[in-house]
Structure formats: structure tokens, C-alpha cells
Motif scaffolding. Structure first.
Motif, PDB file in Angstrom:
ATOM      1  N   ILE A   1      30.041  47.863  47.171  1.00  0.00           N
ATOM      2  CA  ILE A   1      31.355  47.601  46.563  1.00  0.00           C
ATOM      3  C   ILE A   1      32.044  48.908  46.190  1.00  0.00           C
ATOM      4  CG2 ILE A   1      32.471  46.621  44.501  1.00  0.00           C
ATOM      5  CD1 ILE A   1      30.587  44.210  44.837  1.00  0.00           C
ATOM      6  N   THR A   2      31.274  49.886  45.720  1.00  0.00           N
ATOM      7  CA  THR A   2      31.846  51.201  45.413  1.00  0.00           C
ATOM      8  C   THR A   2      32.458  51.830  46.663  1.00  0.00           C
ATOM      9  OG1 THR A   2      30.313  51.602  43.588  1.00  0.00           O
ATOM     10  CG2 THR A   2      31.309  53.538  44.607  1.00  0.00           C
ATOM     11  N   ALA A   3      31.735  51.773  47.785  1.00  0.00           N
ATOM     12  CA  ALA A   3      32.247  52.344  49.041  1.00  0.00           C
ATOM     13  C   ALA A   3      33.519  51.632  49.486  1.00  0.00           C
ATOM     14  CB  ALA A   3      31.181  52.270  50.134  1.00  0.00           C
ATOM     15  N   LEU A   4      33.539  50.310  49.397  1.00  0.00           N
ATOM     16  CA  LEU A   4      34.723  49.538  49.783  1.00  0.00           C
ATOM     17  C   LEU A   4      35.933  49.968  48.955  1.00  0.00           C
ATOM     18  CD1 LEU A   4      33.112  45.979  50.052  1.00  0.00           C
ATOM     19  CD2 LEU A   4      34.053  47.287  51.966  1.00  0.00           C
ATOM     20  N   LYS A   5      35.729  50.096  47.671  1.00  0.00           N
ATOM     21  CA  LYS A   5      36.840  50.470  46.787  1.00  0.00           C
ATOM     22  C   LYS A   5      37.287  51.911  47.040  1.00  0.00           C
ATOM     23  CE  LYS A   5      36.256  49.080  42.436  1.00  0.00           C
ATOM     24  NZ  LYS A   5      35.500  48.739  41.200  1.00  0.00           N
TER      25      LYS A   5
ATOM     26  N   SER B   1      27.529  40.868  37.379  1.00  0.00           N
ATOM     27  CA  SER B   1      28.473  41.882  36.879  1.00  0.00           C
ATOM     28  C   SER B   1      29.015  42.733  38.024  1.00  0.00           C
ATOM     29  CB  SER B   1      27.801  42.782  35.839  1.00  0.00           C
ATOM     30  OG  SER B   1      26.660  43.434  36.395  1.00  0.00           O
ATOM     31  N   VAL B   2      28.155  43.007  39.021  1.00  0.00           N
ATOM     32  CA  VAL B   2      28.591  43.781  40.193  1.00  0.00           C
ATOM     33  C   VAL B   2      29.525  42.928  41.051  1.00  0.00           C
ATOM     34  CG1 VAL B   2      27.816  44.977  42.280  1.00  0.00           C
ATOM     35  CG2 VAL B   2      26.498  45.184  40.158  1.00  0.00           C
ATOM     36  N   ALA B   3      29.170  41.663  41.227  1.00  0.00           N
ATOM     37  CA  ALA B   3      30.023  40.764  42.009  1.00  0.00           C
ATOM     38  C   ALA B   3      31.416  40.669  41.389  1.00  0.00           C
ATOM     39  CB  ALA B   3      29.391  39.378  42.093  1.00  0.00           C
ATOM     40  N   LEU B   4      31.463  40.618  40.075  1.00  0.00           N
ATOM     41  CA  LEU B   4      32.767  40.492  39.413  1.00  0.00           C
ATOM     42  C   LEU B   4      33.625  41.740  39.598  1.00  0.00           C
ATOM     43  CD1 LEU B   4      31.739  38.513  36.208  1.00  0.00           C
ATOM     44  CD2 LEU B   4      32.962  37.669  38.222  1.00  0.00           C
ATOM     45  N   GLU B   5      32.997  42.897  39.815  1.00  0.00           N
ATOM     46  CA  GLU B   5      33.775  44.089  40.195  1.00  0.00           C
ATOM     47  C   GLU B   5      34.459  43.847  41.542  1.00  0.00           C
ATOM     48  OE1 GLU B   5      31.810  47.892  40.175  1.00  0.00           O
ATOM     49  OE2 GLU B   5      30.599  47.349  38.424  1.00  0.00           O
ATOM     50  N   GLY B   6      33.725  43.200  42.456  1.00  0.00           N
ATOM     51  CA  GLY B   6      34.298  42.856  43.753  1.00  0.00           C
ATOM     52  C   GLY B   6      35.414  41.837  43.626  1.00  0.00           C
ATOM     53  N   VAL B   7      35.220  40.857  42.748  1.00  0.00           N
ATOM     54  CA  VAL B   7      36.273  39.867  42.502  1.00  0.00           C
ATOM     55  C   VAL B   7      37.531  40.567  42.003  1.00  0.00           C
ATOM     56  CG1 VAL B   7      36.951  37.929  41.019  1.00  0.00           C
ATOM     57  CG2 VAL B   7      34.697  37.932  42.113  1.00  0.00           C
ATOM     58  N   GLN B   8      37.354  41.496  41.077  1.00  0.00           N
ATOM     59  CA  GLN B   8      38.499  42.253  40.535  1.00  0.00           C
ATOM     60  C   GLN B   8      39.238  43.008  41.642  1.00  0.00           C
ATOM     61  OE1 GLN B   8      39.905  42.674  37.342  1.00  0.00           O
ATOM     62  NE2 GLN B   8      38.715  40.854  36.853  1.00  0.00           N
ATOM     63  N   ALA B   9      38.493  43.465  42.645  1.00  0.00           N
ATOM     64  CA  ALA B   9      39.100  44.195  43.768  1.00  0.00           C
ATOM     65  C   ALA B   9      39.719  43.255  44.800  1.00  0.00           C
ATOM     66  CB  ALA B   9      38.052  45.076  44.438  1.00  0.00           C
ATOM     67  N   GLY B  10      39.530  41.932  44.613  1.00  0.00           N
ATOM     68  CA  GLY B  10      40.119  40.959  45.532  1.00  0.00           C
ATOM     69  C   GLY B  10      39.205  40.527  46.660  1.00  0.00           C
ATOM     70  N   TYR B  11      37.912  40.857  46.570  1.00  0.00           N
ATOM     71  CA  TYR B  11      36.997  40.545  47.657  1.00  0.00           C
ATOM     72  C   TYR B  11      36.473  39.109  47.555  1.00  0.00           C
ATOM     73  CZ  TYR B  11      36.982  45.669  47.898  1.00  0.00           C
ATOM     74  OH  TYR B  11      37.360  46.985  47.969  1.00  0.00           O
ATOM     75  N   PHE B  12      35.949  38.630  48.689  1.00  0.00           N
ATOM     76  CA  PHE B  12      35.381  37.284  48.773  1.00  0.00           C
ATOM     77  C   PHE B  12      33.869  37.375  48.972  1.00  0.00           C
ATOM     78  CE2 PHE B  12      39.806  36.791  49.838  1.00  0.00           C
ATOM     79  CZ  PHE B  12      40.162  35.569  49.294  1.00  0.00           C
TER      80      PHE B  12
ATOM     81  N   VAL C   1      26.712  32.193  41.558  1.00  0.00           N
ATOM     82  CA  VAL C   1      27.692  31.228  42.063  1.00  0.00           C
ATOM     83  C   VAL C   1      28.566  30.693  40.923  1.00  0.00           C
ATOM     84  CG1 VAL C   1      27.963  28.991  43.214  1.00  0.00           C
ATOM     85  CG2 VAL C   1      26.263  30.617  44.042  1.00  0.00           C
ATOM     86  N   LYS C   2      27.961  30.479  39.763  1.00  0.00           N
ATOM     87  CA  LYS C   2      28.727  29.993  38.612  1.00  0.00           C
ATOM     88  C   LYS C   2      29.812  30.975  38.210  1.00  0.00           C
ATOM     89  CE  LYS C   2      25.677  26.863  36.056  1.00  0.00           C
ATOM     90  NZ  LYS C   2      24.779  26.720  34.891  1.00  0.00           N
ATOM     91  N   GLN C   3      29.496  32.264  38.254  1.00  0.00           N
ATOM     92  CA  GLN C   3      30.424  33.261  37.711  1.00  0.00           C
ATOM     93  C   GLN C   3      31.519  33.677  38.686  1.00  0.00           C
ATOM     94  OE1 GLN C   3      29.214  36.397  35.248  1.00  0.00           O
ATOM     95  NE2 GLN C   3      27.530  35.305  34.298  1.00  0.00           N
ATOM     96  N   ILE C   4      31.253  33.582  39.994  1.00  0.00           N
ATOM     97  CA  ILE C   4      32.298  33.947  40.962  1.00  0.00           C
ATOM     98  C   ILE C   4      33.284  32.784  41.060  1.00  0.00           C
ATOM     99  CG2 ILE C   4      32.804  34.543  43.361  1.00  0.00           C
ATOM    100  CD1 ILE C   4      29.978  35.719  43.545  1.00  0.00           C
ATOM    101  N   PRO C   5      34.570  33.022  40.816  1.00  0.00           N
ATOM    102  CA  PRO C   5      35.544  31.922  40.916  1.00  0.00           C
ATOM    103  C   PRO C   5      35.560  31.306  42.317  1.00  0.00           C
ATOM    104  CG  PRO C   5      36.520  33.882  39.909  1.00  0.00           C
ATOM    105  CD  PRO C   5      35.199  34.300  40.449  1.00  0.00           C
ATOM    106  N   LEU C   6      35.759  30.004  42.382  1.00  0.00           N
ATOM    107  CA  LEU C   6      35.805  29.319  43.677  1.00  0.00           C
ATOM    108  C   LEU C   6      36.877  29.920  44.576  1.00  0.00           C
ATOM    109  CD1 LEU C   6      34.628  27.082  45.416  1.00  0.00           C
ATOM    110  CD2 LEU C   6      36.186  25.463  44.300  1.00  0.00           C
ATOM    111  N   GLU C   7      37.930  30.452  43.982  1.00  0.00           N
ATOM    112  CA  GLU C   7      39.008  31.084  44.762  1.00  0.00           C
ATOM    113  C   GLU C   7      38.564  32.375  45.450  1.00  0.00           C
ATOM    114  OE1 GLU C   7      40.431  28.090  42.240  1.00  0.00           O
ATOM    115  OE2 GLU C   7      39.277  29.871  41.648  1.00  0.00           O
ATOM    116  N   HIS C   8      37.335  32.808  45.171  1.00  0.00           N
ATOM    117  CA  HIS C   8      36.787  34.005  45.825  1.00  0.00           C
ATOM    118  C   HIS C   8      35.510  33.692  46.605  1.00  0.00           C
ATOM    119  CE1 HIS C   8      39.383  37.238  44.172  1.00  0.00           C
ATOM    120  NE2 HIS C   8      39.614  36.320  43.260  1.00  0.00           N
ATOM    121  N   ILE C   9      35.270  32.418  46.915  1.00  0.00           N
ATOM    122  CA  ILE C   9      34.063  32.014  47.640  1.00  0.00           C
ATOM    123  C   ILE C   9      34.429  31.470  49.019  1.00  0.00           C
ATOM    124  CG2 ILE C   9      32.160  30.334  47.678  1.00  0.00           C
ATOM    125  CD1 ILE C   9      31.903  30.655  44.680  1.00  0.00           C
TER     126      ILE C   9
END
Length: 272
Positions: free
Chosen positions: A154-158, A175-186, A203-211
Motif C-alpha cells: 500500500i505504501t508503494a501504491l501511494k 488498520s493497514v487495509a483502512l489506509e488503502g480504503v482512505q486512498a480509494g483502493y478496493f 471484512v467487517k471493517q472494510i466498507p462494502l463500497e470498497h469490496i
């Protein structure tokens, strides 16, 4: 299910499907799958996935990528990817730039037996970032592998300024996945997720709009010993619905919308 499913990460061009790919695709369609986003791992697959796209132009959506672990054929020793593995692939990105829908499967795999030394991990980063640059040049999203390297990926992508990415079978910390969510990733999850209770919190923490949904066929099915197929995407859908406390129909609808947003070239192929 009107929306149907989009399998956002599978390997339909591999040898495991060579004998009966038509039957596999027929079963997928019968299960409600509308499109397969078919990734590659090494250069030998590039032409194969293009031929499958030509054979099934309304269903197989091709991607090109060099995986962080090379040597997938039984007779070849697996090794951490090098720039020498990438070089033969470079002309194909240009040749088929109008056909492919994403650059993938690319990424990082810091599993100790593949990349025990910092030199190997550094070389993986070079290959990964080179392919991220290709994606940016072509205006394409990326389909990403991140085993034992979620944060670094995720760091490299950003850092490379990537805006459109799918992190397939993500197994990092929430917590790492949510950094990706913040960046707009799926993030996409295969049927095997339903036999891994550790993924529930993720799965619970990643919004369905990002799955998104995937099968990673022929791997990561319910049973490790049985070839996985795109038709099994229903297992991923039902599991995510259960964890999220929503209907499978809702998961199918939202994940299909997400896939179309992430991979706009699917619209060229698929009539939904």
C-alpha cells in the motif's frame, strides 16, 4: 440476481483449465457470473489470455502482469521476481495496450522462503514499481498481490500515485487495509476466506463500497485439494453477506458496481 457477479481476479489462462475451459465458463455463466477479470503471472500467459478474450469477447477481460514469484511451471524452480523476468514482457504491454483492462497480477511477496534477503525484496520493489509506472502510462488500474507485505504494498501504491487498485486476497491488518480504503483502493476476497476466521474482522471493517468479489481460480477454493472455479464466486458473496449482515443480493449489486468503477474497460466487454 439481476446484477450478477464479476470475478475480479482469476487465472483462466493457466494449464489447469486448458482441457475444459469452455465448460468452466459455461458453469460460471450459469452461476450468474457476468465477467472474468483474468490476470497473468508470467509472460508466457500473455498471448494465452488474449486468445481467450478473442474466443470469449463478451466474458473474458484480459490483464497483463508479472507476479512477484516466478517459475510457476512444475519443472521450474520458483524464485523471487527479477527485472530480467519483466523485460521480455515489456513489448506486450504496448502491443495490447488497447485490449487489456488492468496491469496485474503484480505486487510484493515477502514470504520468507521466496524472499529471505533484503536484495530480493528490493528487486521485487523495482519490478512492482516499474509495472505501476506502466499502468500509469497506459491509464489502467492495477490488480495487486500483497502476501506478507500488505503495508509495503500500500505504501508503494501511494508513493507511485496510483489511484485505482485492487488488493486481491488481502490478509494484512485491518488498520493497514483502512489506509488503502482512505486512498480509494478496493479489496477482494476468494471462497477460501470462508475457512479462515481470522479474516472476519478485516471484512467487517472494510466498507462494502470498497469490496469486490474474486475466486483466484484455480486456487483458494473451499477445499485446498479441489480445483477452484469462477462459479464458486457465490461462496465469497454469501460469506461477505453473512459477515456484513446484509443480503447476498446487496453484496452482488454493490461489488459489481465497484468492479465496473475500478475496471471501466469491463463495459466494453460485458452487457449487464
Amino acid at each position: 440476481m439481476a446484477a450478477g457477479f464479476i470475478d475480479c481476479h482469476c487465472h483462466i489462462s493457466v494449464e489447469e483449465f486448458a482441457e475444459d475451459v469452455g465448460d468452466v465458463i459455461k458453469r460460471a455463466k450459469e452461476a450468474g457470473v457476468k465477467a472474468l477479470v483474468s490476470v497473468t503471472e508470467h509472460v508466457d500467459e500473455f498471448e494465452k489470455v488474449i486468445q481467450l478474450h478473442k474466443r470469449y469477447p463478451d466474458f473474458v477481460v484480459p490483464c497483463f502482469g508479472i507476479h512477484p514469484v516466478q517459475g510457476c511451471a512444475p519443472q521450474l524452480q520458483q524464485h523471487s521476481v527479477t527485472m530480467q523476468d519483466l523485460e521480455p514482457a515489456l513489448p506486450f504491454f504496448q502491443k495490447y495496450k488497447n485490449e487489456i483492462a488492468a496491469v496485474g497480477e503484480i505486487g510484493l511477496d515477502f514470504t520468507p522462503w521466496y524472499a529471505p534477503h533484503s536484495e530480493q525484496r528490493d528487486e521485487q520493489q523495482k519490478v512492482f514499481r516499474s509495472q505501476l509506472d506502466i499502468a500509469k502510462q497506459l491509464g489502467l488500474p492495477v490488480n495487486v498481490h500483497s502476501r506478507s507485505a500488505g503495508r509495503q504494498t500500500i505504501t508503494a501504491l501511494k508513493e507511485q500515485g496510483i489511484q485505482h487498485a485492487l488488493l486481491h486476497n488481502f490478509a494484512g491488518k485491518p488498520s493497514v487495509a483502512l489506509e488503502g480504503v482512505q486512498a480509494g483502493y478496493f479489496f477482494s476476497f476468494p471462497p477460501a476466506i470462508s475457512r479462515n476466521e481470522q479474516r472476519v474482522l478485516l471484512v467487517k471493517q472494510i466498507p462494502l463500497e470498497h469490496i469486490c468479489l474474486e475466486t483466484d481460480s484455480p486456487a483458494l477454493g473451499l477445499d485446498k485439494e479441489v480445483r477452484n472455479e469462477p462459479k464458486n464466486i457465490t461462496i465469497s458473496c454469501e460469506y461477505i453477506a453473512k459477515v456484513k449482515g446484509v443480503t447476498p443480493e446487496r453484496v452482488a449489486e454493490i461489488t459489481t458496481q465497484n468492479a465496473l468503477k475500478l475496471f471501466p474497460r469491463i463495459h466494453r466487454t460485458v452487457k449487464l
